[in-house]
Design a protein around this motif. Structure first.
Motif, PDB file in Angstrom:
ATOM      1  N   ASN A  49       2.634  -5.968 -10.123  1.00  0.00           N
ATOM      2  CA  ASN A  49       1.497  -5.432 -10.860  1.00  0.00           C
ATOM      3  C   ASN A  49       0.798  -4.362 -10.019  1.00  0.00           C
ATOM      4  O   ASN A  49       1.063  -4.235  -8.816  1.00  0.00           O
ATOM      5  CB  ASN A  49       0.520  -6.533 -11.274  1.00  0.00           C
ATOM      6  N   PHE A  50      -0.067  -3.588 -10.626  1.00  0.00           N
ATOM      7  CA  PHE A  50      -0.647  -2.420  -9.974  1.00  0.00           C
ATOM      8  C   PHE A  50      -2.162  -2.421 -10.085  1.00  0.00           C
ATOM      9  O   PHE A  50      -2.730  -2.833 -11.103  1.00  0.00           O
ATOM     10  CB  PHE A  50      -0.095  -1.135 -10.608  1.00  0.00           C
ATOM     11  N   ILE A  51      -2.797  -1.971  -9.025  1.00  0.00           N
ATOM     12  CA  ILE A  51      -4.235  -1.730  -9.045  1.00  0.00           C
ATOM     13  C   ILE A  51      -4.412  -0.237  -8.801  1.00  0.00           C
ATOM     14  O   ILE A  51      -4.055   0.284  -7.749  1.00  0.00           O
ATOM     15  CB  ILE A  51      -4.962  -2.561  -7.970  1.00  0.00           C
ATOM     16  N   TRP A  52      -4.986   0.458  -9.788  1.00  0.00           N
ATOM     17  CA  TRP A  52      -5.034   1.926  -9.785  1.00  0.00           C
ATOM     18  C   TRP A  52      -6.348   2.455  -9.195  1.00  0.00           C
ATOM     19  O   TRP A  52      -7.342   1.732  -9.086  1.00  0.00           O
ATOM     20  CB  TRP A  52      -4.854   2.462 -11.207  1.00  0.00           C
ATOM     21  N   ASN A  53      -6.327   3.734  -8.853  1.00  0.00           N
ATOM     22  CA  ASN A  53      -7.510   4.430  -8.318  1.00  0.00           C
ATOM     23  C   ASN A  53      -8.145   3.676  -7.158  1.00  0.00           C
ATOM     24  O   ASN A  53      -9.364   3.640  -7.017  1.00  0.00           O
ATOM     25  CB  ASN A  53      -8.567   4.617  -9.426  1.00  0.00           C
ATOM     26  N   SER A  54      -7.311   3.102  -6.315  1.00  0.00           N
ATOM     27  CA  SER A  54      -7.848   2.220  -5.272  1.00  0.00           C
ATOM     28  C   SER A  54      -7.136   2.407  -3.945  1.00  0.00           C
ATOM     29  O   SER A  54      -6.026   2.962  -3.870  1.00  0.00           O
ATOM     30  CB  SER A  54      -7.734   0.762  -5.708  1.00  0.00           C
ATOM     31  N   THR A  55      -7.787   1.931  -2.912  1.00  0.00           N
ATOM     32  CA  THR A  55      -7.210   1.908  -1.581  1.00  0.00           C
ATOM     33  C   THR A  55      -7.613   0.624  -0.883  1.00  0.00           C
ATOM     34  O   THR A  55      -8.541  -0.062  -1.340  1.00  0.00           O
ATOM     35  CB  THR A  55      -7.668   3.133  -0.759  1.00  0.00           C
ATOM     36  N   VAL A  56      -6.927   0.284   0.198  1.00  0.00           N
ATOM     37  CA  VAL A  56      -7.285  -0.889   0.989  1.00  0.00           C
ATOM     38  C   VAL A  56      -8.216  -0.428   2.101  1.00  0.00           C
ATOM     39  O   VAL A  56      -7.860   0.451   2.907  1.00  0.00           O
ATOM     40  CB  VAL A  56      -6.029  -1.571   1.573  1.00  0.00           C
TER      41      VAL A  56
ATOM     42  N   VAL B 205       0.730  -3.669  -6.011  1.00  0.00           N
ATOM     43  CA  VAL B 205       0.789  -2.332  -5.419  1.00  0.00           C
ATOM     44  C   VAL B 205      -0.561  -1.641  -5.592  1.00  0.00           C
ATOM     45  O   VAL B 205      -1.069  -1.521  -6.713  1.00  0.00           O
ATOM     46  CB  VAL B 205       1.899  -1.491  -6.078  1.00  0.00           C
ATOM     47  N   ILE B 206      -1.117  -1.176  -4.468  1.00  0.00           N
ATOM     48  CA  ILE B 206      -2.399  -0.491  -4.491  1.00  0.00           C
ATOM     49  C   ILE B 206      -2.124   1.010  -4.546  1.00  0.00           C
ATOM     50  O   ILE B 206      -1.512   1.573  -3.625  1.00  0.00           O
ATOM     51  CB  ILE B 206      -3.250  -0.820  -3.245  1.00  0.00           C
ATOM     52  N   VAL B 207      -2.578   1.664  -5.622  1.00  0.00           N
ATOM     53  CA  VAL B 207      -2.243   3.070  -5.873  1.00  0.00           C
ATOM     54  C   VAL B 207      -3.512   3.917  -5.943  1.00  0.00           C
ATOM     55  O   VAL B 207      -4.477   3.556  -6.626  1.00  0.00           O
ATOM     56  CB  VAL B 207      -1.460   3.213  -7.193  1.00  0.00           C
ATOM     57  N   LEU B 208      -3.491   5.066  -5.255  1.00  0.00           N
ATOM     58  CA  LEU B 208      -4.645   5.973  -5.251  1.00  0.00           C
ATOM     59  C   LEU B 208      -4.850   6.666  -6.595  1.00  0.00           C
ATOM     60  O   LEU B 208      -5.970   7.025  -6.947  1.00  0.00           O
ATOM     61  CB  LEU B 208      -4.449   7.055  -4.183  1.00  0.00           C
TER      62      LEU B 208
ATOM     63  N   VAL C 173       0.846  -1.191   0.000  1.00  0.00           N
ATOM     64  CA  VAL C 173       0.000   0.000   0.000  1.00  0.00           C
ATOM     65  C   VAL C 173       0.881   1.240   0.000  1.00  0.00           C
ATOM     66  O   VAL C 173       1.688   1.439   0.910  1.00  0.00           O
ATOM     67  CB  VAL C 173      -0.936   0.019   1.228  1.00  0.00           C
ATOM     68  N   GLY C 174       0.728   2.064  -1.046  1.00  0.00           N
ATOM     69  CA  GLY C 174       1.533   3.275  -1.175  1.00  0.00           C
ATOM     70  C   GLY C 174       2.228   3.318  -2.515  1.00  0.00           C
ATOM     71  O   GLY C 174       2.415   2.272  -3.168  1.00  0.00           O
ATOM     72  N   SER C 175       2.636   4.538  -2.947  1.00  0.00           N
ATOM     73  CA  SER C 175       3.298   4.641  -4.251  1.00  0.00           C
ATOM     74  C   SER C 175       4.470   5.619  -4.231  1.00  0.00           C
ATOM     75  O   SER C 175       4.929   6.051  -5.278  1.00  0.00           O
ATOM     76  CB  SER C 175       2.291   5.080  -5.323  1.00  0.00           C
ATOM     77  N   GLY C 176       4.946   5.972  -3.031  1.00  0.00           N
ATOM     78  CA  GLY C 176       6.123   6.830  -2.927  1.00  0.00           C
ATOM     79  C   GLY C 176       7.395   6.038  -3.112  1.00  0.00           C
ATOM     80  O   GLY C 176       7.378   4.826  -3.394  1.00  0.00           O
ATOM     81  N   ASP C 177       8.542   6.702  -2.938  1.00  0.00           N
ATOM     82  CA  ASP C 177       9.839   6.043  -3.110  1.00  0.00           C
ATOM     83  C   ASP C 177       9.954   4.807  -2.228  1.00  0.00           C
ATOM     84  O   ASP C 177      10.392   3.740  -2.681  1.00  0.00           O
ATOM     85  CB  ASP C 177      10.975   7.021  -2.763  1.00  0.00           C
ATOM     86  N   GLN C 178       9.583   4.944  -0.952  1.00  0.00           N
ATOM     87  CA  GLN C 178       9.726   3.817  -0.033  1.00  0.00           C
ATOM     88  C   GLN C 178       8.855   2.648  -0.480  1.00  0.00           C
ATOM     89  O   GLN C 178       9.318   1.500  -0.530  1.00  0.00           O
ATOM     90  CB  GLN C 178       9.338   4.227   1.394  1.00  0.00           C
ATOM     91  N   ALA C 179       7.606   2.914  -0.831  1.00  0.00           N
ATOM     92  CA  ALA C 179       6.686   1.845  -1.213  1.00  0.00           C
ATOM     93  C   ALA C 179       7.172   1.085  -2.446  1.00  0.00           C
ATOM     94  O   ALA C 179       7.181  -0.156  -2.465  1.00  0.00           O
ATOM     95  CB  ALA C 179       5.288   2.420  -1.466  1.00  0.00           C
ATOM     96  N   ILE C 180       7.587   1.813  -3.469  1.00  0.00           N
ATOM     97  CA  ILE C 180       7.976   1.167  -4.717  1.00  0.00           C
ATOM     98  C   ILE C 180       9.320   0.457  -4.571  1.00  0.00           C
ATOM     99  O   ILE C 180       9.489  -0.695  -5.015  1.00  0.00           O
ATOM    100  CB  ILE C 180       8.022   2.190  -5.865  1.00  0.00           C
TER     101      ILE C 180
END
Length: 402
Positions: A197-204, A171-174, A149-156
């Motif tokens: 892989n990525f799931i976009w426009n989403s949150t947990v 990766v769950i990306v807002l 959960v997250g898409s910043g430097d640390q998350a990726i």
């Protein structure tokens, strides 16, 4: 108000190591901790990268740390520090239970906490599939499906590290498709990574499972649609928050995030106050680096106390006027001036007390008097500065100033 040589705020690995070293140095030491001893480490189910332990648990390792500290007579208090006063030589610490303590030295080791989403299941399953540190826990998800959960430097970047072990990392990306908060290089590497892989426009919205993580409930923020997504682990990388709020008006320098910058001796901007572990500015936040911080700070603190005690006894409490001589033991001219000054004092019937300070080992004292080069002489009377001498090898010139 009870007095101590050393008070440590925080009972994680950094604070506990400081306590071990402080107790072993025969310092009267108090460790104040508001939660479980061990801090975040106490929530780690397995540790395999602490030297000397092929495999252990966070609670077991932290119990060993605390037992070690107690064996040296360290006192422990479960309480929360609400405020501090570091404006004087004596450090004052006040707690939530109304207690007040004074110390010659304070070590701040209150750590940091992951920024929580506060969603159902997150806290309940922490340590049982919910994690916040890839370096600590990634290898325990060998061959499993993991959600990040997250898409910043640390998350990726941490997500790519997790992918070395996991079967798949999702990766769950807002944001909209292709939009990440991390740097471009990491974004490109992650986009081409075969396991990510990525799931976009989403949150947990929820972490699901009885005893361990079994799935997460994902919510699309545009459509409002929710669905369960099977996985065995979920890593949250939405930021860390240093636990330094109580230092807001203390005078301690902090960066915009609340982390404390320190010197190589773990010194803060306030003399006699040190910061260790995850609440300080640092590159790697691990048990082993925190332990190193704690050892460094405690040894520095012990020397600082010795320096203060010695200075008070020899200088501030002296019946005679004091010639405070700063010299450099590696420079012959500086040593020669030291000899000259002692000869002059002898000729004057030992009117003064000569106190020598080696710049190489008494840096704190040199900073206090703003001494940058040796030789330098300050004349003190009952601790108050009277004047500074112009130092030269001209004996008559120096004698005239005395």
């Amino acid at each position: 108000m009870e007095n101590y040589d050393l008070i440590i705020i925080g009972g994680g690995p950094a604070g506990l190591t400081s306590a071990i070293y402080g107790g072993r140095a025969k310092l009267k030491t108090l460790l104040i901790n508001k939660g479980t001893i061990g801090g975040m480490v106490d929530t780690t189910r397995e540790i395999v990268n602490y030297p000397g332990y092929i495999e252990t648990t966070g609670p077991d390792l932290m119990k060993a740390f605390s037992d070690h500290a107690k064996s040296f007579g360290v006192e422990f208090l479960k309480d929360e520090v609400l405020s501090v006063d570091f404006s004087q030589e004596e450090k004052i610490i006040k707690t939530k239970k109304g207690k007040e303590f004074a110390a010659k030295v304070a070590i701040i080791g209150c750590g940091s906490q992951p920024r929580l989403l506060n969603i159902p299941g997150e806290t309940r399953l922490r340590g049982n599939g919910v994690a916040y540190c890839a370096t600590c826990d990634a290898e325990f998800f060998e061959g499993e499906d993991v959600v990040v959960v997250g898409s910043g430097d640390q998350a990726i970047e941490e997500g790519m590290f997790i992918a070395k072990f996991a079967k798949k990392v999702t990766v769950i990306v807002l944001h909209d498709e292709g939009v990440l908060d991390c740097n471009k290089v990491s974004a490109e590497r992650a986009a081409s990574h075969p396991k990510m892989n990525f799931i976009w426009n989403s949150t947990v919205a929820e972490v699901l499972g009885e005893e361990n993580v079994e799935a997460v409930k994902i919510k699309n923020i545009k459509t409002g649609e929710s669905y369960d997504y099977p996985c065995q682990g979920v890593f949250f990388f939405v930021g860390m928050v240093p636990s330094t709020g109580f230092l807001k008006d203390s005078g301690i320098t902090m960066d915009k995030r609340g982390y404390i910058p320190v010197s190589e001796l773990m010194e803060t901007n306030i003399e006699g106050v040190y910061a260790v572990g995850d609440n300080r500015v640092k590159y790697l936040r691990q048990v082993v680096t925190s332990a190193g911080d704690g050892a460094t700070a405690a040894v520095a603190a012990e020397r600082y106390i010795d320096e203060v005690n010695s200075f008070n006894a020899e200088v501030l409490q002296s019946d005679k006027k004091v010639l405070l001589l700063f010299f450099n033991a590696m420079v012959n001219e500086s040593l020669a001036f030291s000899t000259l000054l002692e000869e002059l004092n002898s000729e004057l019937g030992n009117e003064y007390k000569v106190v020598k300070v080696d710049l190489a080992t008494k840096k704190i004292l040199a900073q206090k008097y703003q001494i940058e080069a040796a030789p330098a002489v300050i004349v003190l009377d009952q601790g108050k500065e009277v004047k500074r001498l112009e130092c030269s090898m001209d004996k008559e010139s120096v004698k005239a100033q005395l």
